[in-house]
Design an enzyme around this catalytic site. Sequence first.
Site, PDB file in Angstrom:
ATOM      1  N   HIS A 160      37.541  41.767  39.503  1.00  0.00           N
ATOM      2  CA  HIS A 160      38.803  41.262  38.938  1.00  0.00           C
ATOM      3  C   HIS A 160      39.321  42.111  37.773  1.00  0.00           C
ATOM      4  O   HIS A 160      40.453  41.902  37.332  1.00  0.00           O
ATOM      5  CB  HIS A 160      38.641  39.826  38.455  1.00  0.00           C
ATOM      6  CG  HIS A 160      38.370  38.841  39.546  1.00  0.00           C
ATOM      7  ND1 HIS A 160      39.148  38.757  40.680  1.00  0.00           N
ATOM      8  CD2 HIS A 160      37.391  37.903  39.687  1.00  0.00           C
ATOM      9  CE1 HIS A 160      38.671  37.809  41.467  1.00  0.00           C
ATOM     10  NE2 HIS A 160      37.599  37.295  40.897  1.00  0.00           N
ATOM     11  N   ASP A 199      33.968  38.221  48.653  1.00  0.00           N
ATOM     12  CA  ASP A 199      34.017  37.172  47.638  1.00  0.00           C
ATOM     13  C   ASP A 199      35.127  36.168  47.984  1.00  0.00           C
ATOM     14  O   ASP A 199      36.115  36.525  48.629  1.00  0.00           O
ATOM     15  CB  ASP A 199      34.308  37.807  46.279  1.00  0.00           C
ATOM     16  CG  ASP A 199      34.122  36.878  45.103  1.00  0.00           C
ATOM     17  OD1 ASP A 199      33.078  36.944  44.445  1.00  0.00           O
ATOM     18  OD2 ASP A 199      35.047  36.072  44.836  1.00  0.00           O
ATOM     19  N   HIS A 258      37.262  34.925  46.043  1.00  0.00           N
ATOM     20  CA  HIS A 258      38.469  35.258  45.288  1.00  0.00           C
ATOM     21  C   HIS A 258      38.939  36.670  45.641  1.00  0.00           C
ATOM     22  O   HIS A 258      38.121  37.565  45.869  1.00  0.00           O
ATOM     23  CB  HIS A 258      38.206  35.168  43.783  1.00  0.00           C
ATOM     24  CG  HIS A 258      37.718  33.825  43.328  1.00  0.00           C
ATOM     25  ND1 HIS A 258      36.393  33.560  43.107  1.00  0.00           N
ATOM     26  CD2 HIS A 258      38.397  32.683  43.074  1.00  0.00           C
ATOM     27  CE1 HIS A 258      36.257  32.294  42.720  1.00  0.00           C
ATOM     28  NE2 HIS A 258      37.462  31.738  42.697  1.00  0.00           N
ATOM     29  N   ASP A 263      30.349  33.315  46.885  1.00  0.00           N
ATOM     30  CA  ASP A 263      30.982  32.049  46.517  1.00  0.00           C
ATOM     31  C   ASP A 263      31.907  31.490  47.588  1.00  0.00           C
ATOM     32  O   ASP A 263      32.572  30.476  47.363  1.00  0.00           O
ATOM     33  CB  ASP A 263      31.730  32.170  45.185  1.00  0.00           C
ATOM     34  CG  ASP A 263      32.554  33.435  45.059  1.00  0.00           C
ATOM     35  OD1 ASP A 263      32.598  34.226  46.022  1.00  0.00           O
ATOM     36  OD2 ASP A 263      33.156  33.631  43.995  1.00  0.00           O
TER      37      ASP A 263
END
Length: 309
Positions: A123, A160, A162, A244
């Site tokens: 990120h 992931d 996200h 996740d």
Amino acid sequence: MTTAFYSHADCLAHQTPPGHPEQVARLEAIAEALEPFDGLDRREAPAAPDDVIGLCHPQSYIDEIAAAEPQAGTRPLDADTHMSSGSMTAARRAVGGTVAAVDAVMAGEVANAFVACRPPGHHAEREKPMGFCLFGNVAIAAKHAIAAHGLKRVAIVDFDVHHGNGTQDLLWNEDKVLFFSSHQFPHWPGTGAEKERGKYDQIVNLPLAPETGSLEMRNSYTRRVFPMIDAYRPELILISAGFDAHKADPLSELRWDTDDYAWITEKLCDLADKHCGGRVVSTLEGGYDLNALAASSAAHVQVLMEKGA
């Protein structure tokens, strides 16, 4: 040949506030899960110097992050991202471990590698920490593979939950990297629509609706990701390994199982065997249910070891 496992005790010194999902216990859970794995080549992650981090981030940003480190306690950089007195060193280890893994795989010292360091990286944008991340670990590793090893085709797969907005930002203008991100959408951080393609159409986003489970995910990868990687013929495959999307994860509404991580790892290793001598480097991103994280990372590494034997 063997699988290398990079980590470092310094990454345990990166502290977050009580109750924060990106916690020290994540690395402890992974270490415990991998402890019985005989034959895993365990190595200490080196600390990356500024010039390596500078492959993706300007010196002014590196200095800004270093200056933000508190002498005691924790300091928020935004609502989600925090630093403590050990955070800068930990972040250097996270970058350095991933870069060292690339070097080891490219030199033929090991078949493949998994890097379990923190803070995560996918990120972090060029001049912006966010989403628990300070520096773009996997993007820096890709740039290093190009600069130090002369590679012209590097593939990154980010599974992931996200969107890997930081990796996308850092590699938006990089024509030697093909970047895939599968992620829940809509979801934080709000990016990752299919129309976000990069300057050279080298960014491929795969938005997955909430409640997407194993079958739909596997079909999406089989239809879109694997054929594109096959056609691309990468010289190295990098993985942003966020666990996740697991159905037990508190930050996810996807419904993947532990076996899905073994499946996707096997498919990527098969493509690496076909095109680049099995060269795969995986680096830890998310995963916040400790039991699911431990089981999923163990399944991931087990396949790496089987394929790298």
